[in-house]
Design a protein around this motif. Structure first.
Motif, PDB file in Angstrom:
ATOM      1  N   ALA A  13       0.822  -1.226   0.000  1.00  0.00           N
ATOM      2  CA  ALA A  13       0.000   0.000   0.000  1.00  0.00           C
ATOM      3  C   ALA A  13       0.851   1.269   0.000  1.00  0.00           C
ATOM      4  N   ASN A  14       2.129   1.159   0.338  1.00  0.00           N
ATOM      5  CA  ASN A  14       3.027   2.329   0.298  1.00  0.00           C
ATOM      6  C   ASN A  14       3.609   2.592  -1.080  1.00  0.00           C
ATOM      7  N   GLY A  15       3.451   1.648  -1.985  1.00  0.00           N
ATOM      8  CA  GLY A  15       4.136   1.735  -3.281  1.00  0.00           C
ATOM      9  C   GLY A  15       3.381   2.571  -4.301  1.00  0.00           C
ATOM     10  N   LEU A  16       3.932   2.660  -5.487  1.00  0.00           N
ATOM     11  CA  LEU A  16       3.345   3.472  -6.566  1.00  0.00           C
ATOM     12  C   LEU A  16       1.927   2.988  -6.918  1.00  0.00           C
ATOM     13  N   VAL A  17       1.792   1.712  -7.183  1.00  0.00           N
ATOM     14  CA  VAL A  17       0.479   1.169  -7.557  1.00  0.00           C
ATOM     15  C   VAL A  17      -0.427   1.099  -6.320  1.00  0.00           C
ATOM     16  N   GLY A  18       0.147   0.685  -5.189  1.00  0.00           N
ATOM     17  CA  GLY A  18      -0.629   0.545  -3.951  1.00  0.00           C
ATOM     18  C   GLY A  18      -1.275   1.860  -3.528  1.00  0.00           C
ATOM     19  N   LYS A  67       5.487  -2.993   4.209  1.00  0.00           N
ATOM     20  CA  LYS A  67       6.579  -3.348   5.121  1.00  0.00           C
ATOM     21  C   LYS A  67       6.967  -2.181   6.029  1.00  0.00           C
ATOM     22  N   GLY A  68       7.049  -0.990   5.450  1.00  0.00           N
ATOM     23  CA  GLY A  68       7.473   0.172   6.229  1.00  0.00           C
ATOM     24  C   GLY A  68       6.317   0.862   6.919  1.00  0.00           C
ATOM     25  N   ASN A  69       6.614   2.001   7.559  1.00  0.00           N
ATOM     26  CA  ASN A  69       5.555   2.795   8.176  1.00  0.00           C
ATOM     27  C   ASN A  69       4.667   3.378   7.087  1.00  0.00           C
ATOM     28  N   LYS A  70       3.430   3.681   7.470  1.00  0.00           N
ATOM     29  CA  LYS A  70       2.468   4.237   6.517  1.00  0.00           C
ATOM     30  C   LYS A  70       3.023   5.510   5.891  1.00  0.00           C
ATOM     31  N   ARG A  71       3.030   5.575   4.554  1.00  0.00           N
ATOM     32  CA  ARG A  71       3.599   6.755   3.895  1.00  0.00           C
ATOM     33  C   ARG A  71       2.546   7.673   3.259  1.00  0.00           C
ATOM     34  N   ILE A  72       1.284   7.248   3.319  1.00  0.00           N
ATOM     35  CA  ILE A  72       0.235   8.163   2.847  1.00  0.00           C
ATOM     36  C   ILE A  72      -0.045   9.081   4.030  1.00  0.00           C
ATOM     37  N   ALA A 123       3.325  -4.801   8.030  1.00  0.00           N
ATOM     38  CA  ALA A 123       3.694  -6.216   8.102  1.00  0.00           C
ATOM     39  C   ALA A 123       4.551  -6.603   6.911  1.00  0.00           C
ATOM     40  N   ASP A 124       5.360  -7.629   7.141  1.00  0.00           N
ATOM     41  CA  ASP A 124       6.233  -8.158   6.101  1.00  0.00           C
ATOM     42  C   ASP A 124       5.542  -9.402   5.544  1.00  0.00           C
ATOM     43  N   ILE A 125       5.360  -9.468   4.254  1.00  0.00           N
ATOM     44  CA  ILE A 125       4.641 -10.620   3.677  1.00  0.00           C
ATOM     45  C   ILE A 125       5.431 -11.922   3.788  1.00  0.00           C
ATOM     46  N   THR A 126       6.706 -11.829   4.177  1.00  0.00           N
ATOM     47  CA  THR A 126       7.466 -13.065   4.380  1.00  0.00           C
ATOM     48  C   THR A 126       7.258 -13.610   5.807  1.00  0.00           C
ATOM     49  N   LEU A 140       9.536  -7.157  -4.503  1.00  0.00           N
ATOM     50  CA  LEU A 140      10.841  -6.525  -4.687  1.00  0.00           C
ATOM     51  C   LEU A 140      10.886  -6.150  -6.161  1.00  0.00           C
ATOM     52  N   THR A 141      10.788  -4.850  -6.439  1.00  0.00           N
ATOM     53  CA  THR A 141      10.596  -4.405  -7.822  1.00  0.00           C
ATOM     54  C   THR A 141      11.873  -3.876  -8.477  1.00  0.00           C
ATOM     55  N   GLN A 142      12.947  -3.765  -7.688  1.00  0.00           N
ATOM     56  CA  GLN A 142      14.201  -3.271  -8.268  1.00  0.00           C
ATOM     57  C   GLN A 142      14.862  -4.432  -9.019  1.00  0.00           C
ATOM     58  N   TYR A 157      16.024 -12.476 -13.357  1.00  0.00           N
ATOM     59  CA  TYR A 157      15.537 -13.221 -12.186  1.00  0.00           C
ATOM     60  C   TYR A 157      14.229 -12.618 -11.675  1.00  0.00           C
ATOM     61  N   TYR A 158      14.126 -11.282 -11.765  1.00  0.00           N
ATOM     62  CA  TYR A 158      12.865 -10.621 -11.377  1.00  0.00           C
ATOM     63  C   TYR A 158      11.699 -11.221 -12.173  1.00  0.00           C
ATOM     64  N   GLY A 159      11.863 -11.291 -13.499  1.00  0.00           N
ATOM     65  CA  GLY A 159      10.812 -11.833 -14.360  1.00  0.00           C
ATOM     66  C   GLY A 159      10.508 -13.283 -14.012  1.00  0.00           C
ATOM     67  N   SER A 204      10.968 -14.725 -11.072  1.00  0.00           N
ATOM     68  CA  SER A 204      10.282 -14.815  -9.767  1.00  0.00           C
ATOM     69  C   SER A 204       8.797 -14.478  -9.916  1.00  0.00           C
ATOM     70  N   LYS A 205       8.470 -13.509 -10.769  1.00  0.00           N
ATOM     71  CA  LYS A 205       7.067 -13.134 -10.949  1.00  0.00           C
ATOM     72  C   LYS A 205       6.317 -14.244 -11.698  1.00  0.00           C
ATOM     73  N   LEU A 206       7.014 -14.914 -12.637  1.00  0.00           N
ATOM     74  CA  LEU A 206       6.371 -16.004 -13.372  1.00  0.00           C
ATOM     75  C   LEU A 206       6.099 -17.198 -12.442  1.00  0.00           C
ATOM     76  N   LEU A 223       5.918  -0.735 -17.436  1.00  0.00           N
ATOM     77  CA  LEU A 223       6.500   0.601 -17.173  1.00  0.00           C
ATOM     78  C   LEU A 223       5.467   1.600 -16.625  1.00  0.00           C
ATOM     79  N   VAL A 224       5.199   1.499 -15.339  1.00  0.00           N
ATOM     80  CA  VAL A 224       4.154   2.321 -14.727  1.00  0.00           C
ATOM     81  C   VAL A 224       4.723   3.685 -14.334  1.00  0.00           C
ATOM     82  N   TYR A 225       3.998   4.754 -14.698  1.00  0.00           N
ATOM     83  CA  TYR A 225       4.428   6.085 -14.270  1.00  0.00           C
ATOM     84  C   TYR A 225       3.310   6.775 -13.504  1.00  0.00           C
TER      85      TYR A 225
HETATM   86  N1  LIG Z   1       6.260  -0.021 -11.560  1.00  0.00           N
HETATM   87  C1  LIG Z   1       6.331  -0.680 -12.704  1.00  0.00           C
HETATM   88  O1  LIG Z   1       6.815  -0.163 -13.724  1.00  0.00           O
HETATM   89  C2  LIG Z   1       5.792  -2.095 -12.795  1.00  0.00           C
HETATM   90  C3  LIG Z   1       5.801  -2.726 -14.050  1.00  0.00           C
HETATM   91  C4  LIG Z   1       5.320  -4.036 -14.144  1.00  0.00           C
HETATM   92  C5  LIG Z   1       4.834  -4.668 -13.016  1.00  0.00           C
HETATM   93  N2  LIG Z   1       4.853  -4.060 -11.799  1.00  0.00           N
HETATM   94  C6  LIG Z   1       4.344  -4.799 -10.624  1.00  0.00           C
HETATM   95  O2  LIG Z   1       3.376  -3.998  -9.965  1.00  0.00           O
HETATM   96  C7  LIG Z   1       3.458  -4.188  -8.561  1.00  0.00           C
HETATM   97  C8  LIG Z   1       3.564  -2.849  -7.862  1.00  0.00           C
HETATM   98  O3  LIG Z   1       4.703  -2.144  -8.316  1.00  0.00           O
HETATM   99  P1  LIG Z   1       5.094  -0.704  -7.780  1.00  0.00           P
HETATM  100  O4  LIG Z   1       5.729   0.031  -8.882  1.00  0.00           O
HETATM  101  O5  LIG Z   1       3.935  -0.117  -7.058  1.00  0.00           O
HETATM  102  O6  LIG Z   1       6.245  -1.091  -6.758  1.00  0.00           O
HETATM  103  P2  LIG Z   1       6.871  -0.235  -5.565  1.00  0.00           P
HETATM  104  O7  LIG Z   1       6.565   1.210  -5.729  1.00  0.00           O
HETATM  105  O8  LIG Z   1       8.279  -0.695  -5.433  1.00  0.00           O
HETATM  106  O9  LIG Z   1       6.024  -0.740  -4.311  1.00  0.00           O
HETATM  107  C9  LIG Z   1       6.125  -2.041  -3.826  1.00  0.00           C
HETATM  108  C10 LIG Z   1       5.743  -2.017  -2.365  1.00  0.00           C
HETATM  109  O10 LIG Z   1       5.892  -3.345  -1.865  1.00  0.00           O
HETATM  110  C11 LIG Z   1       6.188  -3.250  -0.510  1.00  0.00           C
HETATM  111  N3  LIG Z   1       6.971  -4.404  -0.074  1.00  0.00           N
HETATM  112  C12 LIG Z   1       8.168  -4.818  -0.559  1.00  0.00           C
HETATM  113  N4  LIG Z   1       8.579  -5.893   0.126  1.00  0.00           N
HETATM  114  C13 LIG Z   1       7.623  -6.152   1.059  1.00  0.00           C
HETATM  115  C14 LIG Z   1       7.479  -7.116   2.072  1.00  0.00           C
HETATM  116  N5  LIG Z   1       8.412  -8.062   2.280  1.00  0.00           N
HETATM  117  N6  LIG Z   1       6.372  -7.085   2.857  1.00  0.00           N
HETATM  118  C15 LIG Z   1       5.419  -6.144   2.677  1.00  0.00           C
HETATM  119  N7  LIG Z   1       5.505  -5.194   1.735  1.00  0.00           N
HETATM  120  C16 LIG Z   1       6.600  -5.197   0.941  1.00  0.00           C
HETATM  121  C17 LIG Z   1       7.017  -1.994  -0.321  1.00  0.00           C
HETATM  122  O11 LIG Z   1       6.582  -1.483   0.915  1.00  0.00           O
HETATM  123  P3  LIG Z   1       7.391  -0.433   1.821  1.00  0.00           P
HETATM  124  O12 LIG Z   1       7.558   0.749   0.942  1.00  0.00           O
HETATM  125  O13 LIG Z   1       6.466  -0.209   2.951  1.00  0.00           O
HETATM  126  O14 LIG Z   1       8.709  -1.070   2.192  1.00  0.00           O
HETATM  127  C18 LIG Z   1       6.657  -1.135  -1.529  1.00  0.00           C
HETATM  128  O15 LIG Z   1       5.997   0.047  -1.159  1.00  0.00           O
HETATM  129  C19 LIG Z   1       4.633  -5.123  -8.317  1.00  0.00           C
HETATM  130  O16 LIG Z   1       4.146  -6.398  -8.043  1.00  0.00           O
HETATM  131  C20 LIG Z   1       5.423  -5.092  -9.611  1.00  0.00           C
HETATM  132  O17 LIG Z   1       6.064  -6.320  -9.836  1.00  0.00           O
HETATM  133  C21 LIG Z   1       5.306  -2.768 -11.671  1.00  0.00           C
END
Ligand SMILES: NC(=O)c1ccc[n+]([C@@H]2O[C@H](COP(=O)([O-])OP(=O)(O)OC[C@H]3O[C@@H](n4cnc5c(N)ncnc54)[C@H](OP(=O)(O)O)[C@@H]3O)[C@@H](O)[C@H]2O)c1
Length: 306
Positions: free
Chosen positions: A12-17, A37-42, A54-57, A80-82, A142-144, A146-148, A168-170
């Motif tokens: 929920a802290n991420g770009l899509v979330g 995983k981290g503190n609420k950023r909204i 919470a950590d999903i692991t 892990l999106t990096q 490896y990212y690809g 893991s997602k597959l 490529l989400v913006y």
């Molecule tokens: N952005 C793109 O261009 C793109 C393209 C294709 C697919 N996707 C997919 O879309 C999804 C969302 O991407 P995004 O760009 O929004 O990614 P993002 O901004 O990196 O956000 C991912 C969020 O996942 C959380 N996270 C990471 N490890 C975690 C853990 N162990 N437990 C709980 N939370 C955890 C992080 O939380 P904290 O910040 O709190 O640590 C982070 O805010 C991903 O599944 C990605 O594979 C994204």
């Protein structure tokens, strides 16, 4: 109230979330819970929203939260999106992207929730883009991979599941820990820094608001199966960077075209991905903004920030 669907958004802290939280909390059909995983950023106040750290692991922590909420829908965006970090730390990538998904899926099965999983164009090798949902994945990073693997876990589950692949989400989100592509381009050009951008990788860039809306509709209508959700226009990453510079009125001369081979990043990138979005257009009336429109909306949304 009684009829509203309880939704849990991971990442929920991420770009899509963050975009999903912002959109779905405005729809009274949903009662929204977020987890990251981290503190609420909204930082702004949102009614109809509960945040969990919470950590999903950590399966025990997850179980406690999920059995308490008993969501009708779980939208799993956390990952892990990096891409380079995934290549260099495969164990961590597997733990978060595969085992984390497995943990959530097992709990979703217990409570029979609808499970929506966010996946990526990087499941393809990029030799035959744009891709349809029925095309065969063949990840080259490896990212690809893991997602597959996570997609395959989702597909074998007996609960209703949706795989939403995107490209490529913006967009913008609060308290960003790292630059996304648009903020990186803008900040660099504003600071007169030269940036190197690849001219041989092709994508259909996705405006995050379009993606969030599509996911919300899929949740509403309980659609299952694979959906390709991206923008409709194919361009090189270089052309996308030029469009950003144009709309923000920044000098394109600071953008230096480079080949993928010369850039030599740790993880391989698929040369040409991009999606055919016809299924989403027909099934859910998906109609994304053009790149120009998306960037112009983003510019309005980030006035004073970018
Ligand atoms: N952005 C793109 O261009 C793109 C393209 C294709 C697919 N996707 C997919 O879309 C999804 C969302 O991407 P995004 O760009 O929004 O990614 P993002 O901004 O990196 O956000 C991912 C969020 O996942 C959380 N996270 C990471 N490890 C975690 C853990 N162990 N437990 C709980 N939370 C955890 C992080 O939380 P904290 O910040 O709190 O640590 C982070 O805010 C991903 O599944 C990605 O594979 C994204």
């Amino acid at each position: 109230m009684g009829l509203s669907k309880k939704v849990l958004i991971t990442g929920a802290n991420g770009l899509v979330g963050q975009s999903l939280v912002s959109l779905m909390t405005r729809d009274s059909a949903f009662k929204v819970h977020g987890l990251s995983k981290g503190n609420k950023r909204i930082s702004y106040y949102i009614e109809n929203f509960t945040y969990y750290n919470a950590d999903i692991t950590d399966k025990t922590a997850l179980q406690e939260i999920i059995l308490k909420i008993k969501p009708n829908v779980i939208i799993h965006t956390a990952a892990l999106t990096q891409i380079d970090e995934c290549e260099q730390n495969k164990e961590l990538c597997h733990k978060i992207n595969v085992e984390g998904t497995q943990n959530l899926l097992e709990l979703a099965e217990k409570i029979k929730a609808h499970f929506i999983f966010l996946s990526t164009d990087f499941v393809f090798d990029g030799l035959n883009g744009p891709y349809q949902e029925k095309d065969t994945p063949n990840p080259i990073s490896y990212y690809g991979q893991s997602k597959l693997i996570a997609e395959q876990l989702v597909q074998t589950s007996l609960i209703p599941c949706t795989i939403v692949r995107t490209v490529l989400v913006y967009g913008h989100h609060q308290g960003m820990r790292r630059n996304n592509i648009v903020s990186w381009i803008i900040n660099s050009l504003k600071n007169q820094q030269t940036i190197k951008i690849v001219n041989d990788q092709f994508r259909t860039p996705t405006f995050v608001d379009d993606l969030a809306r599509a996911i919300m509709v899929l949740a509403h209508q309980q659609k299952t199966g694979i959906y390709h959700i991206s923008g409709a226009e194919m361009c090189s990453v270089l052309e996308f960077a030029y469009a950003v510079a144009d709309i923000w009125g920044l000098p394109k001369t600071l953008i230096e075209p480079i080949s993928s081979q010369k850039l030599n990043q740790p993880a391989k990138r698929p040369p040409k991905t991009g999606f055919v979005i016809l299924k989403a257009q027909i099934d859910i009336g998906y109609s994304p903004h053009t790149i120009k429109q998306g960037l112009n909306i983003l510019k309005q949304q980030t006035k004073g920030i970018l």
